[in-house]
Design an enzyme around this catalytic site. Sequence first.
Site, short mmCIF file in Angstrom:
data_model
loop_
_atom_site.label_atom_id
_atom_site.label_comp_id
_atom_site.label_asym_id
_atom_site.label_seq_id
_atom_site.Cartn_x
_atom_site.Cartn_y
_atom_site.Cartn_z
N THR A 123 0.81 -1.21 0.00
CA THR A 123 0.00 0.00 0.00
C THR A 123 0.85 1.27 0.00
O THR A 123 1.96 1.28 0.55
CB THR A 123 -0.90 0.00 1.26
OG1 THR A 123 -1.46 1.30 1.44
CG2 THR A 123 -0.12 -0.35 2.51
N TYR A 150 -1.32 -0.29 10.37
CA TYR A 150 -1.66 -0.92 9.09
C TYR A 150 -0.49 -0.80 8.11
O TYR A 150 0.01 -1.80 7.58
CB TYR A 150 -2.94 -0.29 8.50
CG TYR A 150 -3.15 -0.67 7.06
CD1 TYR A 150 -3.44 -1.98 6.71
CD2 TYR A 150 -3.02 0.27 6.03
CE1 TYR A 150 -3.60 -2.35 5.38
CE2 TYR A 150 -3.19 -0.08 4.71
CZ TYR A 150 -3.47 -1.40 4.38
OH TYR A 150 -3.62 -1.75 3.07
#
Length: 342
Positions: A123, A150
Site C-alpha cells: 500500500t 496498518y
Amino acid sequence: MNILITGGAGYIGSHVAKQLLETTDHTITILDNLSTGSPKTLETLKTIRDFEFVKLDLKAFDKIPEVLQKHQIDTIIHFAASIVVPESVENPLKYYMNNTVNTTNLIKCALENGVGKFVFSSTAATYGEPDSLPINGIDENFPTKPINPYGMSKLMSEQVIQDAAKANADFKYVIFRYFNVAGADIYYDDSAHTQLNPRIGQSFPNATHLIKIASECAVGKREKMAIFGDDFYTIDGTGVRDYIHVDDLADAHIKAIHYLDENPSDIFNVGYGQGFSVRQVIEAMKEVTETDFPVEHAPRRAGDPAALISDNTKIKSKMQWIPKYKDLALICHSAYEWEKKL
Ligand code: UDP
C-alpha cells in the site's frame, strides 16, 4: 500455472480472480476465511469458470502445506489482510498478526513447498505522510515512513518477502504498492456498451473510502457525507488522491505473474499518476449519476496527508502496464452501478 489467491473473495482479490478466470487458463484456487469476503462473489466467479475454494484462516498455517501440495501451487497472489486504518491504531496486534505474522507463515510454507512466485498487495500507506509531494509524484524510492500499524504491518511484510527472496534463489516476488483503489467490474450487458452492469464490486459494509461513501449517497443509502478538511495546501483545499480503477489494478497482477518468468523481483507503485480532490470526486459522482446530496464540512481526519499521487513510470516501462479505465467518471459510474445492486 497453478495459482493460489488468498483473500480471493474480497474486493481486489475477486477482481484479480475474475480476470484470471476470464482471460487465462491457469488453474485457480481461492483461499479465504470469509470474514469480510463474500460467498456471493464466489458464486458469481464460478459462473465465469470453475475453481477450487478453500475456506481457511491463514492463522491455521499448519493446514497450508496440504493446500499447496494438493493443488501443486507454483504461484501465490496474497491479498488476505486486515485493512482498516483506524482499527489498526486501536488494535495494532490484530494487524501485526493478520498481516505480518500470517504473511511470514505463508512465505515459510511457500518456500518449503516449492512455490516460486509471490505477488503481494502492499500500500501507499507505507509512504506515510509526506511533508511535500515530489513534482512527478511518489516513486518507489521515496522514503517509507508509515504512520499507523496498518502501513507498518505491510512494510514489515515487504521486508520479510525481500529477505526471504534474497536467501532463496528460487523464490521471486512482485510487491505492489496500491494507491486509492475504487470502482467495480467493468461489464456491459449489451454489445454497444451502454448498460454498465458490474458483476462484482466492493461488498463489505461500513465503508470508509471516499468513492464508496459518495456512491452510497448517490443511491440514497446515506443521506449526506462530509469532507474531512478543506484547508489543505491543494487546488481547492481538500485532500488529493490518485484513484485507480480496480480492473486496471487487477491487470497489473496478471502482468506480474508473467513478468516474473523473465525478470527479477521488484516493487512497483500502482496508480495513474494523477490526482483528484475530494470536492472533484464528489462533483464527478453527482454529475455522472445525475443525483444530488448534501455535503458537510468536517475537521481533518487524523493522519490524512494533503496529497498522495504516484509516480507510475516504473510499472509502465518495466511491465508495459497500460491502464484502460483512467477516467474518474467511469470509476464513479461503476461504483454507483454496483452499489445499486447491493
Ligand atoms: N474523505 C472525505 N470524506 C469521506 C471519506 C474520505 O473527505 O467520507 C477524504 C479523506 O480525508 C481523503 C480522501 O477522501 O482526503 C480519500 O480518503 P479514503 O478514505 O478514500 O482513502 P485514503 O487515502 O485515506 O486511503
